[in-house]
Write an enzyme that holds these catalytic residues in place. Sequence first.
Site, PDB file in Angstrom:
ATOM      1  N   GLU A 193      43.281  31.220  47.279  1.00  0.00           N
ATOM      2  CA  GLU A 193      43.622  30.040  46.491  1.00  0.00           C
ATOM      3  C   GLU A 193      44.987  30.320  45.897  1.00  0.00           C
ATOM      4  O   GLU A 193      45.168  31.303  45.186  1.00  0.00           O
ATOM      5  CB  GLU A 193      42.556  29.842  45.413  1.00  0.00           C
ATOM      6  CG  GLU A 193      42.691  28.527  44.693  1.00  0.00           C
ATOM      7  CD  GLU A 193      42.629  28.711  43.212  1.00  0.00           C
ATOM      8  OE1 GLU A 193      41.632  29.228  42.710  1.00  0.00           O
ATOM      9  OE2 GLU A 193      43.614  28.346  42.556  1.00  0.00           O
TER      10      GLU A 193
ATOM     11  N   CYS B 131      45.778  26.909  37.676  1.00  0.00           N
ATOM     12  CA  CYS B 131      46.109  26.457  39.041  1.00  0.00           C
ATOM     13  C   CYS B 131      45.977  24.949  39.151  1.00  0.00           C
ATOM     14  O   CYS B 131      46.520  24.348  40.060  1.00  0.00           O
ATOM     15  CB  CYS B 131      45.217  27.168  40.046  1.00  0.00           C
ATOM     16  SG  CYS B 131      43.592  27.519  39.433  1.00  0.00           S
TER      17      CYS B 131
END
Length: 530
Positions: A265, A302
């Site tokens: 990720e 994120c």
Amino acid sequence: MTLTGQSLIGAASVRGTNGAFHGVDARTGEALEPAFGGATQDDLERACALAESAFDAYRETRLETRAAFLETIGEQINAIGDALIERCMAETGLPRARIEGERGRTIGQLKLFASVLRNGDFIDARIDPAQPERKPLPRVDLRLRNIALGPVAVFGASNFPLAFSVAGGDTASALAAGCPVIVKAHSAHPGTSELVGRAIQRAVLACGLPEGVFSMLFDSGVAIGQALVADHRVKAVGFTGSRAAGVALMKIANARPEPVPVYAEMSSINPVVLLPGALAARGAAIAQQFAASLTLGAGQFCTNPGLVLAVQGEPLRAFEQAAGAALGNIGAATMLTPGIHANYRRGVERLAANPNVERLARGTEGGRFDAQAALFATTAEAFLADPALRDEVFGPASLIVRCKDLAELHGVLKALEGQLTVALHLASADHEACRMLLPTLERKAGRILANGFGTGVEVAHAMVHGGPFPATTDARTTSVGSRAIERFLRPVSYQDLPDGLLPVALREGNPLGLTRRVEGVIHREESLDD
Ligand code: NAP
């Protein structure tokens, strides 16, 4: 609890002799004791050999045993008490409430996977019984279940030192699947990592599991992490961090004689689409929420809203003003590491120096390593012409793209790379526009949300924390929520095996009481004879 700076290799603690490094106080930049020894190739070899030898026994442990193991890890983390919170605060600069909340989330994730294990559906047991009388040919007996992939390498994230680190979602889901885990500890929070790693080590012992189920290596450079991904015994990788590192690890895994999946990720700017009806009706309120989301955790999420798209005009001008004013009222916060702070400053300077970018507002200034929020604007035309404007600036910076109309806004969305989230702010008058945008949004993002912001990722069964590249390296998966276990499983089909040789999950009489799919139809806790 005294920190030793040692790597954890199975049940042993080993002082690495391959260089040394210190944790750093995020507020002052000063080194924290002790020194952490970098693991050697021999340490790596031992951790991989132990993981490999533990694998077959561990993956066939009873579901209840693995569930209790995950819960024991949570208990052991809780038992560390304030020492964990204080070390973590020092290493990350994050405030107490955030770290305490993250500890709760970490333990909650472990409990979620314990419940996934007790439920057993992840095994996906399927049975197509033999049909000896079938014409023109008899049908074989076919039975399928998911098994664990093998030892998994986990790289924790700097921005979630507990929930996405040593005992975070990757570790919890891999251990639940039946995979031994080798963690490459993040150098930004080594003391936190040692405390949590030792909690897992104690849980392995308390639950009577093979010692190779868990190891953790400190690395004073990138060599050990890379060698771990290259090792033939590692069968999958979980990673959260930068695009450069994630892509580097993916290339190493793909270049192996036996390539393995890397679930990384990485990078996302999480577009926020302000539709005209919502902007006109409640632009000022959305601006307040946007400023709060942008600066949450010094912007180090994120899912941070790095991009805002809207149609130009008076309502957008009012939004820009309100957002700028709101940023001026939010205090600056310390960033995770001096390196991340320096990256953030460079990213903001790059945007400010772009002749097609207008500086709208800066947040309040703070200490030496604090992030000063930054809000910029540009036109859709300039945004489409300059790929550099689509790069993630990790921290509380965002770019507003002023579009001539909804068609141009749609064009900007189409030009974007893959994203973790897209947020739509909409009123009922905007539903038609949303309907037009949704097919594009589905192609771009792992999560589409209405009238909110992507920061705050619920740990749940229906969560997707993932998305097309470069948000992740595999858009078919999620790193948060119960589906994360699927990354570390693969299906095996058993044809015509005698009942006594079948895995218990697939035997006649359904001894585990699993929900099984028989001839494609879901059967709950029933034997085939019923
Ligand atoms: P990072 O530099 O990607 O580091 C993550 C992990 O990968 C660390 O364990 C690191 O080792 C290791 N690593 C780094 N480069 C490597 C390489 N070439 N080969 C093998 N391993 C490597 O991430 P970070 O330090 O956490 O943050 C740096 C930047 O990443 C931020 O400024 C931000 O742009 C981005 N980031 C994004 C997210 C997100 O969720 N999208 C989250 C965090 C960070 P060391 O510990 O030894 O450095």
